[in-house]
Design a protein around this motif. Sequence first.
Motif, PDB file in Angstrom:
ATOM      1  N   GLY A  82       0.820  -1.202   0.000  1.00 62.27           N
ATOM      2  CA  GLY A  82       0.000   0.000   0.000  1.00 62.27           C
ATOM      3  C   GLY A  82       0.848   1.244   0.000  1.00 62.27           C
ATOM      4  N   ARG A  83       0.362   2.257   0.682  1.00 61.44           N
ATOM      5  CA  ARG A  83       1.074   3.521   0.811  1.00 61.44           C
ATOM      6  C   ARG A  83       1.276   3.803   2.293  1.00 61.44           C
ATOM      7  N   ALA A  84       2.416   4.397   2.607  1.00 64.69           N
ATOM      8  CA  ALA A  84       2.757   4.728   3.986  1.00 64.69           C
ATOM      9  C   ALA A  84       3.041   6.221   4.074  1.00 64.69           C
ATOM     10  N   PHE A  85       2.661   6.818   5.192  1.00 67.42           N
ATOM     11  CA  PHE A  85       2.822   8.250   5.407  1.00 67.42           C
ATOM     12  C   PHE A  85       3.265   8.496   6.832  1.00 67.42           C
ATOM     13  N   ARG A  86       3.935   9.627   7.036  1.00 63.46           N
ATOM     14  CA  ARG A  86       4.323  10.062   8.378  1.00 63.46           C
ATOM     15  C   ARG A  86       3.869  11.499   8.566  1.00 63.46           C
ATOM     16  N   CYS A  87       3.237  11.758   9.706  1.00 64.05           N
ATOM     17  CA  CYS A  87       2.776  13.102  10.037  1.00 64.05           C
ATOM     18  C   CYS A  87       3.878  13.812  10.816  1.00 64.05           C
ATOM     19  N   GLU A  88       4.198  15.011  10.377  1.00 67.11           N
ATOM     20  CA  GLU A  88       5.223  15.803  11.041  1.00 67.11           C
ATOM     21  C   GLU A  88       4.621  17.129  11.455  1.00 67.11           C
ATOM     22  N   GLY A  89       4.459  17.313  12.751  1.00 69.71           N
ATOM     23  CA  GLY A  89       3.909  18.548  13.279  1.00 69.71           C
ATOM     24  C   GLY A  89       2.461  18.385  13.684  1.00 69.71           C
ATOM     25  N   GLY A  90       1.972  19.366  14.391  1.00 73.55           N
ATOM     26  CA  GLY A  90       0.572  19.348  14.808  1.00 73.55           C
ATOM     27  C   GLY A  90       0.288  18.264  15.829  1.00 73.55           C
ATOM     28  N   GLY A  91      -0.973  17.921  15.978  1.00 71.14           N
ATOM     29  CA  GLY A  91      -1.413  16.938  16.962  1.00 71.14           C
ATOM     30  C   GLY A  91      -1.069  15.508  16.604  1.00 71.14           C
ATOM     31  N   CYS A  92      -0.613  15.278  15.380  1.00 70.98           N
ATOM     32  CA  CYS A  92      -0.307  13.891  14.973  1.00 70.98           C
ATOM     33  C   CYS A  92       1.180  13.678  14.757  1.00 70.98           C
ATOM     34  N   ASP A  93       2.033  14.546  15.300  1.00 73.07           N
ATOM     35  CA  ASP A  93       3.472  14.480  15.081  1.00 73.07           C
ATOM     36  C   ASP A  93       4.017  13.081  15.387  1.00 73.07           C
ATOM     37  N   GLY A  94       4.684  12.515  14.406  1.00 76.56           N
ATOM     38  CA  GLY A  94       5.292  11.200  14.564  1.00 76.56           C
ATOM     39  C   GLY A  94       4.385  10.036  14.218  1.00 76.56           C
ATOM     40  N   THR A  95       3.122  10.277  13.974  1.00 68.72           N
ATOM     41  CA  THR A  95       2.198   9.209  13.612  1.00 68.72           C
ATOM     42  C   THR A  95       2.550   8.670  12.230  1.00 68.72           C
ATOM     43  N   GLU A  96       2.542   7.364  12.096  1.00 64.33           N
ATOM     44  CA  GLU A  96       2.700   6.736  10.784  1.00 64.33           C
ATOM     45  C   GLU A  96       1.376   6.097  10.406  1.00 64.33           C
ATOM     46  N   LEU A  97       1.037   6.209   9.131  1.00 67.72           N
ATOM     47  CA  LEU A  97      -0.224   5.698   8.602  1.00 67.72           C
ATOM     48  C   LEU A  97       0.074   4.779   7.436  1.00 67.72           C
ATOM     49  N   TYR A  98      -0.490   3.581   7.468  1.00 65.73           N
ATOM     50  CA  TYR A  98      -0.311   2.582   6.419  1.00 65.73           C
ATOM     51  C   TYR A  98      -1.683   2.268   5.828  1.00 65.73           C
ATOM     52  N   VAL A  99      -1.813   2.397   4.513  1.00 67.83           N
ATOM     53  CA  VAL A  99      -3.113   2.255   3.845  1.00 67.83           C
ATOM     54  C   VAL A  99      -2.955   1.309   2.662  1.00 67.83           C
ATOM     55  N   ARG A 100      -3.878   0.369   2.515  1.00 69.60           N
ATOM     56  CA  ARG A 100      -3.862  -0.479   1.320  1.00 69.60           C
ATOM     57  C   ARG A 100      -5.229  -1.088   1.060  1.00 69.60           C
ATOM     58  N   ALA A 101      -5.396  -1.510  -0.182  1.00 72.14           N
ATOM     59  CA  ALA A 101      -6.639  -2.159  -0.609  1.00 72.14           C
ATOM     60  C   ALA A 101      -6.497  -3.664  -0.447  1.00 72.14           C
ATOM     61  N   LYS A 102      -7.601  -4.293  -0.084  1.00 73.81           N
ATOM     62  CA  LYS A 102      -7.696  -5.755  -0.037  1.00 73.81           C
ATOM     63  C   LYS A 102      -8.941  -6.119  -0.833  1.00 73.81           C
ATOM     64  N   ARG A 103      -8.728  -6.416  -2.101  1.00 74.32           N
ATOM     65  CA  ARG A 103      -9.843  -6.687  -3.004  1.00 74.32           C
ATOM     66  C   ARG A 103     -10.370  -8.103  -2.806  1.00 74.32           C
ATOM     67  N   GLY A 104     -11.698  -8.223  -2.797  1.00 75.43           N
ATOM     68  CA  GLY A 104     -12.333  -9.529  -2.666  1.00 75.43           C
ATOM     69  C   GLY A 104     -12.226 -10.116  -1.278  1.00 75.43           C
ATOM     70  N   PHE A 105     -12.139  -9.275  -0.274  1.00 81.16           N
ATOM     71  CA  PHE A 105     -11.853  -9.765   1.075  1.00 81.16           C
ATOM     72  C   PHE A 105     -12.953  -9.454   2.072  1.00 81.16           C
ATOM     73  N   CYS A 106     -14.075  -9.012   1.619  1.00 79.84           N
ATOM     74  CA  CYS A 106     -15.085  -8.488   2.534  1.00 79.84           C
ATOM     75  C   CYS A 106     -16.409  -9.216   2.352  1.00 79.84           C
ATOM     76  N   ASN A 107     -17.212  -9.182   3.388  1.00 78.51           N
ATOM     77  CA  ASN A 107     -18.571  -9.668   3.311  1.00 78.51           C
ATOM     78  C   ASN A 107     -19.326  -8.752   2.349  1.00 78.51           C
ATOM     79  N   CYS A 108     -19.678  -9.247   1.205  1.00 82.51           N
ATOM     80  CA  CYS A 108     -20.287  -8.416   0.157  1.00 82.51           C
ATOM     81  C   CYS A 108     -21.613  -7.809   0.596  1.00 82.51           C
ATOM     82  N   GLU A 109     -22.327  -8.479   1.450  1.00 82.22           N
ATOM     83  CA  GLU A 109     -23.632  -7.986   1.891  1.00 82.22           C
ATOM     84  C   GLU A 109     -23.520  -6.983   3.030  1.00 82.22           C
ATOM     85  N   GLY A 110     -22.755  -7.331   4.051  1.00 77.17           N
ATOM     86  CA  GLY A 110     -22.740  -6.516   5.262  1.00 77.17           C
ATOM     87  C   GLY A 110     -21.548  -5.602   5.428  1.00 77.17           C
ATOM     88  N   GLY A 111     -20.514  -5.731   4.573  1.00 81.44           N
ATOM     89  CA  GLY A 111     -19.327  -4.898   4.732  1.00 81.44           C
ATOM     90  C   GLY A 111     -18.572  -5.269   5.995  1.00 81.44           C
TER      91      GLY A 111
END
Length: 180
Positions: free
Chosen positions: A49-78
């Motif tokens: 996926g994609r990774a990010f780091r927050c520098e400054g503000g209330g989230c200073d030092g926070t790292e965020l990792y985001v990615r898609a997982k296709r075909g991995f979910c309950n199609c009806e209920g999410g």
Amino acid sequence: MRRAAAIAAAVALGVSGVGADQLVPQPAPASAGWRELAWPFPRDGWPAGRAFRCEGGGCDGTELYVRAKRGFCNCEGGVADDDEVDRVADLDLITPRFAARAPGEAVHVGGMRGRARAYDLAMADGARHTATGIALSRRCDLVVAAAQGRGDANAMRHAALVFLKTPEMKAWMMSALDGK
């Protein structure tokens, strides 16, 4: 200067001025303080996926990792419950030792619905971090995000959701879910 060069090149190629503007590199997502990092985790059954780091503000030092997982979910209920967030939100990539702090809550990003939940993490070096796991569904697909750092879990969740709601990130998430 770069914009003028891009427009001149586009005109030379016979592209309209409106299309030429899209050749110019787009600015970083509007949520100040986030910069992109290389994906830090080893390959597994899902695309990186994609990774990010927050520098400054209330989230200073926070790292965020985001990615898609296709075909991995309950199609009806999410994303049905907190147990699903525990299973899919990639916290185990950060550390196998994580514990939920409290029940999660419903969240919405763009047209996707899901849940977010706060966690305590025991890092390999003995440090303690907090995290927020986010799982969002669209049809049978998921976008998962994990924000982690030494800060307040609620502040990290808020900063991560604001960032995920930027037009640039929503466009990337939809593209990733579409396999592009």
